[in-house]
Design a protein around this motif. Structure first.
Motif, PDB file in Angstrom:
ATOM      1  N   MET A 195       0.819  -1.201   0.000  1.00 42.90           N
ATOM      2  CA  MET A 195       0.000   0.000   0.000  1.00 42.90           C
ATOM      3  C   MET A 195       0.859   1.259   0.000  1.00 42.90           C
ATOM      4  SD  MET A 195      -1.054   2.492   2.435  1.00 42.90           S
ATOM      5  CE  MET A 195      -0.824   1.598   3.960  1.00 42.90           C
ATOM      6  N   VAL A 196       1.903   1.271   0.824  1.00 43.44           N
ATOM      7  CA  VAL A 196       2.772   2.449   0.888  1.00 43.44           C
ATOM      8  C   VAL A 196       3.555   2.609  -0.411  1.00 43.44           C
ATOM      9  CG1 VAL A 196       4.732   3.469   2.108  1.00 43.44           C
ATOM     10  CG2 VAL A 196       2.912   2.358   3.401  1.00 43.44           C
ATOM     11  N   GLU A 197       4.057   1.495  -0.955  1.00 44.34           N
ATOM     12  CA  GLU A 197       4.799   1.573  -2.211  1.00 44.34           C
ATOM     13  C   GLU A 197       3.899   2.026  -3.370  1.00 44.34           C
ATOM     14  OE1 GLU A 197       7.969   1.276  -2.750  1.00 44.34           O
ATOM     15  OE2 GLU A 197       8.393   0.873  -0.638  1.00 44.34           O
ATOM     16  N   GLY A 198       2.613   1.780  -3.259  1.00 43.67           N
ATOM     17  CA  GLY A 198       1.684   2.240  -4.284  1.00 43.67           C
ATOM     18  C   GLY A 198       1.331   3.707  -4.182  1.00 43.67           C
ATOM     19  N   GLY A 199       1.868   4.409  -3.173  1.00 44.98           N
ATOM     20  CA  GLY A 199       1.638   5.836  -3.041  1.00 44.98           C
ATOM     21  C   GLY A 199       0.381   6.202  -2.275  1.00 44.98           C
ATOM     22  N   HIS A 200      -0.228   5.248  -1.586  1.00 42.16           N
ATOM     23  CA  HIS A 200      -1.442   5.543  -0.832  1.00 42.16           C
ATOM     24  C   HIS A 200      -1.098   6.149   0.525  1.00 42.16           C
ATOM     25  CE1 HIS A 200      -4.156   3.523  -3.661  1.00 42.16           C
ATOM     26  NE2 HIS A 200      -3.226   2.584  -3.778  1.00 42.16           N
ATOM     27  N   ASP A 201      -2.017   6.921   1.033  1.00 38.54           N
ATOM     28  CA  ASP A 201      -1.840   7.560   2.335  1.00 38.54           C
ATOM     29  C   ASP A 201      -2.224   6.570   3.425  1.00 38.54           C
ATOM     30  OD1 ASP A 201      -1.541   9.259   4.445  1.00 38.54           O
ATOM     31  OD2 ASP A 201      -3.292  10.500   4.001  1.00 38.54           O
ATOM     32  N   PRO A 202      -1.342   6.301   4.407  1.00 35.34           N
ATOM     33  CA  PRO A 202      -1.717   5.381   5.495  1.00 35.34           C
ATOM     34  C   PRO A 202      -2.945   5.844   6.269  1.00 35.34           C
ATOM     35  CG  PRO A 202       0.663   5.716   5.456  1.00 35.34           C
ATOM     36  CD  PRO A 202       0.076   6.693   4.493  1.00 35.34           C
ATOM     37  N   ARG A 203      -3.137   7.152   6.385  1.00 36.07           N
ATOM     38  CA  ARG A 203      -4.330   7.624   7.100  1.00 36.07           C
ATOM     39  C   ARG A 203      -5.601   7.256   6.351  1.00 36.07           C
ATOM     40  NH1 ARG A 203      -0.468  11.590   7.215  1.00 36.07           N
ATOM     41  NH2 ARG A 203       0.296  12.241   9.275  1.00 36.07           N
ATOM     42  N   THR A 210       4.227  12.059  12.638  1.00 29.10           N
ATOM     43  CA  THR A 210       5.290  12.137  11.639  1.00 29.10           C
ATOM     44  C   THR A 210       5.523  10.813  10.927  1.00 29.10           C
ATOM     45  OG1 THR A 210       6.922  11.657  13.374  1.00 29.10           O
ATOM     46  CG2 THR A 210       6.442  13.980  12.907  1.00 29.10           C
ATOM     47  N   SER A 211       5.081   9.701  11.511  1.00 30.32           N
ATOM     48  CA  SER A 211       5.270   8.389  10.900  1.00 30.32           C
ATOM     49  C   SER A 211       3.954   7.620  10.950  1.00 30.32           C
ATOM     50  CB  SER A 211       6.381   7.616  11.628  1.00 30.32           C
ATOM     51  OG  SER A 211       6.578   6.343  11.036  1.00 30.32           O
ATOM     52  N   PRO A 212       3.020   7.937  10.041  1.00 28.32           N
ATOM     53  CA  PRO A 212       1.731   7.237  10.071  1.00 28.32           C
ATOM     54  C   PRO A 212       1.855   5.756   9.736  1.00 28.32           C
ATOM     55  CG  PRO A 212       1.889   8.649   8.143  1.00 28.32           C
ATOM     56  CD  PRO A 212       3.061   8.966   9.000  1.00 28.32           C
ATOM     57  N   ARG A 213       2.847   5.373   8.925  1.00 28.15           N
ATOM     58  CA  ARG A 213       2.994   3.955   8.605  1.00 28.15           C
ATOM     59  C   ARG A 213       3.338   3.160   9.860  1.00 28.15           C
ATOM     60  NH1 ARG A 213       7.071   1.047   4.181  1.00 28.15           N
ATOM     61  NH2 ARG A 213       6.806  -1.058   5.009  1.00 28.15           N
ATOM     62  N   LEU A 214       4.212   3.700  10.688  1.00 26.71           N
ATOM     63  CA  LEU A 214       4.583   3.001  11.924  1.00 26.71           C
ATOM     64  C   LEU A 214       3.366   2.812  12.823  1.00 26.71           C
ATOM     65  CD1 LEU A 214       6.686   1.844  13.859  1.00 26.71           C
ATOM     66  CD2 LEU A 214       7.139   4.167  14.650  1.00 26.71           C
ATOM     67  N   LEU A 215       2.546   3.831  12.941  1.00 24.12           N
ATOM     68  CA  LEU A 215       1.340   3.694  13.764  1.00 24.12           C
ATOM     69  C   LEU A 215       0.388   2.651  13.184  1.00 24.12           C
ATOM     70  CD1 LEU A 215       0.553   7.400  14.713  1.00 24.12           C
ATOM     71  CD2 LEU A 215       1.528   5.626  16.147  1.00 24.12           C
ATOM     72  N   LEU A 216       0.291   2.600  11.844  1.00 20.50           N
ATOM     73  CA  LEU A 216      -0.572   1.597  11.215  1.00 20.50           C
ATOM     74  C   LEU A 216      -0.052   0.189  11.494  1.00 20.50           C
ATOM     75  CD1 LEU A 216      -2.868   0.739   9.356  1.00 20.50           C
ATOM     76  CD2 LEU A 216      -1.374   1.205   7.407  1.00 20.50           C
ATOM     77  N   GLU A 217       1.253  -0.006  11.437  1.00 21.68           N
ATOM     78  CA  GLU A 217       1.815  -1.324  11.723  1.00 21.68           C
ATOM     79  C   GLU A 217       1.605  -1.710  13.180  1.00 21.68           C
ATOM     80  OE1 GLU A 217       5.444  -1.310   8.412  1.00 21.68           O
ATOM     81  OE2 GLU A 217       5.817  -0.686  10.475  1.00 21.68           O
ATOM     82  N   LEU A 218       1.724  -0.750  14.085  1.00 22.54           N
ATOM     83  CA  LEU A 218       1.477  -1.053  15.502  1.00 22.54           C
ATOM     84  C   LEU A 218       0.009  -1.400  15.748  1.00 22.54           C
ATOM     85  CD1 LEU A 218       3.651   1.694  17.238  1.00 22.54           C
ATOM     86  CD2 LEU A 218       4.165  -0.723  16.964  1.00 22.54           C
TER      87      LEU A 218
END
Length: 671
Positions: free
Chosen positions: A273-281, A349-357
């Motif tokens: 999802m992140v590599e596809g350019g989508h917003d984690p939020r 500042t790191s929405p991907r990290l929060l999504l993984e948690l």
């Protein structure tokens, strides 16, 4: 040049206003009855029809056939105040965001007393009324309270609480609401049909969701999709790409991975999802929306037919299967985790990290607190599904390679016999335990000792081992205790911090469950003995009851095969040549020192110097005479360590390392 859809299809009468019948019907009735107030306050979200309704009210008041709830649309006033009309000199719209000062209010007050030019009423429409300053409102207060007969006010605002109370109390307040999704969908279908544009019905729910109940926002998004469409018209793929929504297939894969506890698939999807350019939020918001649909679908199987969910009909069967597989409790807990994490993502500042948690918390229900009812319901739901699927094999514990002792019932130590000390067992049913026939213990098969050691904890008699009771289906086993061990530690920490320090500092393991007895393994026998003597086994027993709701008894055992330690209620037997003392007391003569017995374990017999862990000897009491000769040191393969390498008792080491304290003396209250 094309006109924007929200301007082209702006309502011209109260009957064309969608989704605000609770406002339009009272206004129509007031116009029919002739009970028209001098000031109105229209409040509500943006784009829901406040300003349009104010213009329709002015048009109805100044119609040649009016005041009427249905303007004729052909007179001069109706044509001028139509959505595509040029406007009227007697209907003045003021943007309070740029004209909200006291000077603007004074200028309005001076011009308001002039009669209308060619209309029945002079109408002032003050948009964004909450932007008027307090001084400006005070300047208008007298005019709003007692206006001339030809003057009408309409205040439109999104924040009515910012309008001062003296103004608000002199108006008729009509609160507007968000437009329902079904109403917006019907409105867009009607507009697209009139425009002659082909469209995919599955794309309209995405536009409705993006519009968030605002007719103006929804029509602006629809106009954008219409401008970028080709001969195929508006498609769902184009709407997903333009609006930035997550593809339904990706959401389905994420739900399947979370339901299967497949961490590799979950984190792989996040990376894709992140590599596809989508917003984690946006992905988190879409995943929360999908989980919400699954919760509703689990409770209402025909939710699609009733209009409770807005999804494609092709995905309903897959979603029903996912809802039944995950269960309502797990879905509800996942929704709560995602909702809380989405709130924390704002400004992160790191929405991907929060999504993984967040995903890791969903994968592991045991990480939540023991007092969380939703997490507990999710674990119980998961256990019920496992039991319904068939018998579950308990995972092998980490200490399975070491010989584990057989659990026995809690024992009370017998008084020291006259003969050399040997392991004995006292039954709790006997009121006065008597010493049994002494017999040297048999040497263990590996890593044991070849002769009895004085003052060692009592061993269970070899001829009568306690038989293992088979566990009933669904009983608590090592696997269940291992999975709930973090919650048990939290419960222990709330009950007694000292016991929690012992468990975490000594790497205690659950080595076995026999019937209703739980065996906790310690690396060193002294740690196991200190654990039982300190009453920590009762603390762990209460913590297990708090977390799992079952009554289990806890015993501490060394991982090298020693038997469970004695409870704290009675002192350990010591060798003595004297006859057995009276129950509950000790002989006046001091016992000879033992090879593996520290000063902290001997009963005090008189004034002593501060006891240190490294000093095994103590001075004799002044009233007891010279101390008896010391026995020769008996080597113990288990505890045969150098003085500097010998581990101190568990309680002392924890107090000194964790609390920074220093042990001066230990008082034995059993003496």
């Amino acid at each position: 040049m094309s006109i924007a859809l929200y301007r082209k299809y702006r309502p011209a009468t109260f009957g064309e206003v969608r989704g605000q019948e609770h406002v339009t019907e009272p206004l129509r009735q007031a116009l029919s009855n002739g009970r028209i107030n001098h000031a109105y306050l229209f409040s509500g979200p943006r784009g829901c029809g406040k300003t349009s309704s104010a213009r329709i009210l002015a048009r109805s008041l100044n119609c040649e056939k009016g005041p009427t709830p249905d303007p004729c649309g052909v007179c001069e006033s109706c044509v001028a105040l139509a959505p595509d009309g040029g406007g009227s000199i007697d209907v003045i719209e003021i943007d309070a965001a740029s004209h909200g000062g006291v000077d603007d209010a004074r200028d309005l007050r001076e011009r308001a007393f002039f009669a209308p030019v060619n209309s029945r009423y002079k109408v002032y429409i003050i948009d964004e009324a909450h932007m008027v300053t307090r001084e400006g409102f005070n300047a208008l207060l007298k005019l709003v309270e007692e206006p001339p007969p030809h003057l009408k006010f309409v205040f439109a605002t999104t924040e009515p609480e910012k309008v001062i109370g003296t103004i608000r109390s002199r108006t008729h307040h009509y609160p507007f609401r968000l437009i329902p999704p079904s109403t917006l969908r019907e409105l867009m279908e009607q507009i697209l049909t009139e425009e002659g544009v082909p469209f995919d019905p599955a794309a309209l729910p995405l536009v409705v969701r993006a519009g968030a109940g605002s007719a103006r926002d929804s029509l602006s998004i629809l106009d954008q999709l219409l401008a970028g469409s080709d001969e195929r018209g508006i498609t769902r793929e184009g709407a997903v790409s333009l609006l930035g929504y997550t593809d339904s297939g990706l959401l389905g894969e994420m739900v399947d991975a979370l339901g299967a506890r497949d961490g590799a698939a979950v984190f792989g999807l996040i990376d894709r999802m992140v590599e596809g350019g989508h917003d984690p939020r946006r992905f988190t918001a879409d995943l929360l929306e999908r989980v919400r649909d699954l919760v509703v679908l689990a409770a209402v199987p025909d939710a699609l037919d009733k209009g409770l969910i807005n999804v494609s009909p092709d995905a309903v069967e897959q979603m029903r299967e996912q809802a039944s597989r995950l269960g309502a409790a797990e879905l509800t807990r996942a929704a709560e985790v995602l909702n809380k994490g989405l709130t924390e993502m704002r400004g992160a500042t790191s929405p991907r990290l929060l999504l993984e948690l967040m995903c890791s918390r969903i994968l592991l229900p045991g990480t939540e607190g023991a007092g969380d009812p939703v997490a507990l319901a999710a674990r119980l739901d998961q256990m019920e599904r496992r039991l319904a699927a068939g018998p579950v094999a308990a995972p092998a514990p980490a200490a399975a390679q070491r010989p584990a002792p057989v659990a026995s019932e809690p024992q009370r130590p017998a008084p020291p016999p006259p003969a050399p000390p040997t392991p004995v067992e006292a039954r709790p049913a006997a009121p006065e335990p008597a010493p049994e026939t002494s017999r040297p213990p048999a040497a263990p098969t590996g890593g044991g000792w070849d002769r009895p050691v004085p003052d060692r904890a009592a061993q269970p008699p070899a001829p009568a081992p306690v038989p293992q009771r088979p566990a009933a289906p669904g009983a608590i086993d090592v696997g269940v205790l291992g999975g709930s061990w973090p919650q048990i530690l939290e419960a222990v920490k709330r009950r007694r911090r000292f016991t929690w320090m012992i468990l975490t500092g000594n790497d205690v393991q659950v080595v076995g469950v026999e019937g209703n007895i739980v065996q906790l393994g310690f690396e060193r026998p002294n740690d196991a003995k200190g654990f039982s003597n300190s009453g920590s086994d009762q603390v762990v027993q209460g913590a297990i009851k708090d977390v799992l709701g079952v009554e289990l008894r806890v015993t501490a055992v060394p991982l090298n095969g020693a038997a469970p330690q004695r409870p704290r209620s009675a002192p350990a037997p010591a060798p003595a040549p004297d006859p057995r003392p009276e129950p509950g007391g000790w002989d006046a003569r001091p016992a000879p020192p033992s090879a593996d017995r520290s000063d902290a374990q001997r009963p005090p017999t008189g004034p002593q110097e501060p006891v240190r862990p490294a000093a095994p000897s103590r001075p004799a009491s002044a009233d007891q005479g010279p101390p008896p000769p010391e026995e020769p040191d008996i080597p113990d393969p288990e505890n045969d360590l150098d003085a500097e390498d010998a581990p101190p008792p568990s309680g002392f080491s924890l107090i000194e390392s964790e609390l920074g304290g220093k042990i001066i003396e230990e008082i034995d209250h059993t003496a």
